[in-house]
Design a protein around this motif. Sequence first.
Motif, PDB file in Angstrom:
ATOM      1  N   TRP A  49       0.683  -1.113  -0.146  1.00 28.78           N
ATOM      2  CA  TRP A  49      -0.028  -0.058   0.024  1.00 28.78           C
ATOM      3  C   TRP A  49       0.828   1.383   0.169  1.00 28.78           C
ATOM      4  N   ILE A  50       1.916   1.227   0.981  1.00 25.92           N
ATOM      5  CA  ILE A  50       2.802   2.467   1.090  1.00 25.92           C
ATOM      6  C   ILE A  50       3.692   2.562  -0.568  1.00 25.92           C
ATOM      7  N   GLU A  51       4.053   1.487  -1.154  1.00 27.57           N
ATOM      8  CA  GLU A  51       4.594   1.617  -2.541  1.00 27.57           C
ATOM      9  C   GLU A  51       3.584   2.446  -3.443  1.00 27.57           C
ATOM     10  N   ARG A  52       2.435   1.916  -3.188  1.00 19.64           N
ATOM     11  CA  ARG A  52       1.321   2.320  -4.360  1.00 19.64           C
ATOM     12  C   ARG A  52       1.116   3.966  -3.863  1.00 19.64           C
ATOM     13  N   ILE A  53       0.930   4.334  -2.851  1.00 19.21           N
ATOM     14  CA  ILE A  53       0.863   5.682  -2.357  1.00 19.21           C
ATOM     15  C   ILE A  53       2.159   6.454  -2.703  1.00 19.21           C
ATOM     16  N   ALA A  54       2.985   6.050  -2.840  1.00 12.48           N
ATOM     17  CA  ALA A  54       4.413   6.680  -3.005  1.00 12.48           C
ATOM     18  C   ALA A  54       4.614   6.860  -4.389  1.00 12.48           C
ATOM     19  N   THR A  55       3.981   5.834  -5.383  1.00 17.35           N
ATOM     20  CA  THR A  55       4.002   5.879  -6.735  1.00 17.35           C
ATOM     21  C   THR A  55       2.999   7.136  -7.165  1.00 17.35           C
ATOM     22  N   MET A  56       2.005   7.186  -6.552  1.00 17.68           N
ATOM     23  CA  MET A  56       0.630   8.171  -6.932  1.00 17.68           C
ATOM     24  C   MET A  56       1.261   9.591  -6.630  1.00 17.68           C
ATOM     25  N   GLU A  57       2.037   9.584  -5.491  1.00 12.39           N
ATOM     26  CA  GLU A  57       2.668  10.947  -4.999  1.00 12.39           C
ATOM     27  C   GLU A  57       3.713  11.318  -6.112  1.00 12.39           C
ATOM     28  N   ARG A  58       4.308  10.496  -6.867  1.00  9.50           N
ATOM     29  CA  ARG A  58       5.656  10.760  -7.729  1.00  9.50           C
ATOM     30  C   ARG A  58       5.006  11.222  -8.954  1.00  9.50           C
ATOM     31  N   ALA A  59       3.761  10.639  -9.286  1.00  9.18           N
ATOM     32  CA  ALA A  59       2.884  10.894 -10.579  1.00  9.18           C
ATOM     33  C   ALA A  59       1.876  12.108 -10.471  1.00  9.18           C
ATOM     34  N   ALA A  60       1.708  12.449  -9.123  1.00 14.77           N
ATOM     35  CA  ALA A  60       0.954  13.455  -8.869  1.00 14.77           C
ATOM     36  C   ALA A  60      -0.659  13.075  -9.379  1.00 14.77           C
ATOM     37  N   ASN A  61      -1.057  11.587  -8.905  1.00 13.57           N
ATOM     38  CA  ASN A  61      -2.078  11.415  -9.340  1.00 13.57           C
ATOM     39  C   ASN A  61      -3.032  10.805  -8.015  1.00 13.57           C
ATOM     40  N   THR A  62      -4.230  10.591  -8.080  1.00 12.67           N
ATOM     41  CA  THR A  62      -5.071  10.324  -6.993  1.00 12.67           C
ATOM     42  C   THR A  62      -5.899   9.181  -7.180  1.00 12.67           C
ATOM     43  N   PRO A  63      -6.128   8.287  -5.918  1.00 16.53           N
ATOM     44  CA  PRO A  63      -6.710   7.113  -6.308  1.00 16.53           C
ATOM     45  C   PRO A  63      -8.364   7.159  -6.333  1.00 16.53           C
ATOM     46  N   ASP A  64      -8.740   8.404  -6.467  1.00 13.90           N
ATOM     47  CA  ASP A  64     -10.034   8.816  -6.718  1.00 13.90           C
ATOM     48  C   ASP A  64     -10.641   8.773  -8.106  1.00 13.90           C
ATOM     49  N   VAL A  65      -9.902   8.812  -8.972  1.00 12.60           N
ATOM     50  CA  VAL A  65     -10.245   9.008 -10.415  1.00 12.60           C
ATOM     51  C   VAL A  65     -10.899   7.692 -10.790  1.00 12.60           C
ATOM     52  N   SER A  66     -12.133   7.631 -11.398  1.00 15.19           N
ATOM     53  CA  SER A  66     -12.768   6.682 -11.877  1.00 15.19           C
ATOM     54  C   SER A  66     -12.539   6.304 -13.321  1.00 15.19           C
ATOM     55  N   ARG A  67     -12.224   7.263 -14.017  1.00 12.95           N
ATOM     56  CA  ARG A  67     -11.997   7.054 -15.396  1.00 12.95           C
ATOM     57  C   ARG A  67     -11.247   8.408 -15.967  1.00 12.95           C
ATOM     58  N   GLN A  68     -10.127   7.870 -16.626  1.00  9.64           N
ATOM     59  CA  GLN A  68      -9.249   8.794 -17.303  1.00  9.64           C
ATOM     60  C   GLN A  68      -9.282   8.924 -18.667  1.00  9.64           C
ATOM     61  N   GLY A  69      -9.438   9.878 -19.397  1.00  5.33           N
ATOM     62  CA  GLY A  69      -9.112   9.968 -21.104  1.00  5.33           C
ATOM     63  C   GLY A  69      -7.748  10.340 -21.243  1.00  5.33           C
TER      64      GLY A  69
END
Length: 195
Positions: free
Chosen positions: A132-152
């Motif tokens: 989980w921490i690895e995924r959270i760190a990956t999202m912070e590196r990419a400036a992404n959030t886990p709340d996105v349901s669909r991205q074009g």
Amino acid sequence: MTPTEVRERISVGGVALAADKFPDEWVARQVTIWTHKLQRHTGDAYVSTEAEVTVSTGCSTTLILPNVNVSDVTLEVDGTAVTLDTNQPSLAAGLVQYAGGFRHGQTAVASYTYVQPDADLCEIAREACAKWIERIATMERAANTPDVSRQGFDGGGTTVFVTPDPNADPPRLTGFSEVDSLVNILPRYVTPGIG
């Protein structure tokens, strides 16, 4: 888990957590967040945890605690310490027996320790924490959030992210499939009316 233990687990097959970007304080905070998230979801602890709860009682000789696998229970009823029964057969289920009984509307304050006694389950919880921490760190590196349901994407196509839903079947505590598959191995203790 300590920040060092998390870093050791993540560096095996994953992108290492750079200490300048993710200092020990950040890692320790994520471990704390994960611990609370997992305890709330399962009703159990995977590290030794001290708790104190205040419960309004009903007419019964049993007190239902919001946790399982409890030990070292002390109890006060309406501000007075009481002596619990020596035989406590249901502590694994979070049930405390008191032969003196409770009256409706009394206030009971229970202090206790709880922890999952199965070492294999605790190891699964630690592995899920590191992932989980690895995924959270990956999202912070990419400036992404886990709340996105669909991205074009500009060139066409979309990516669908699975959002957390702890009440789904099977539950998705985090929305990260590799983490949730480990979490779903762990027993989930839900007491009707409490969890």
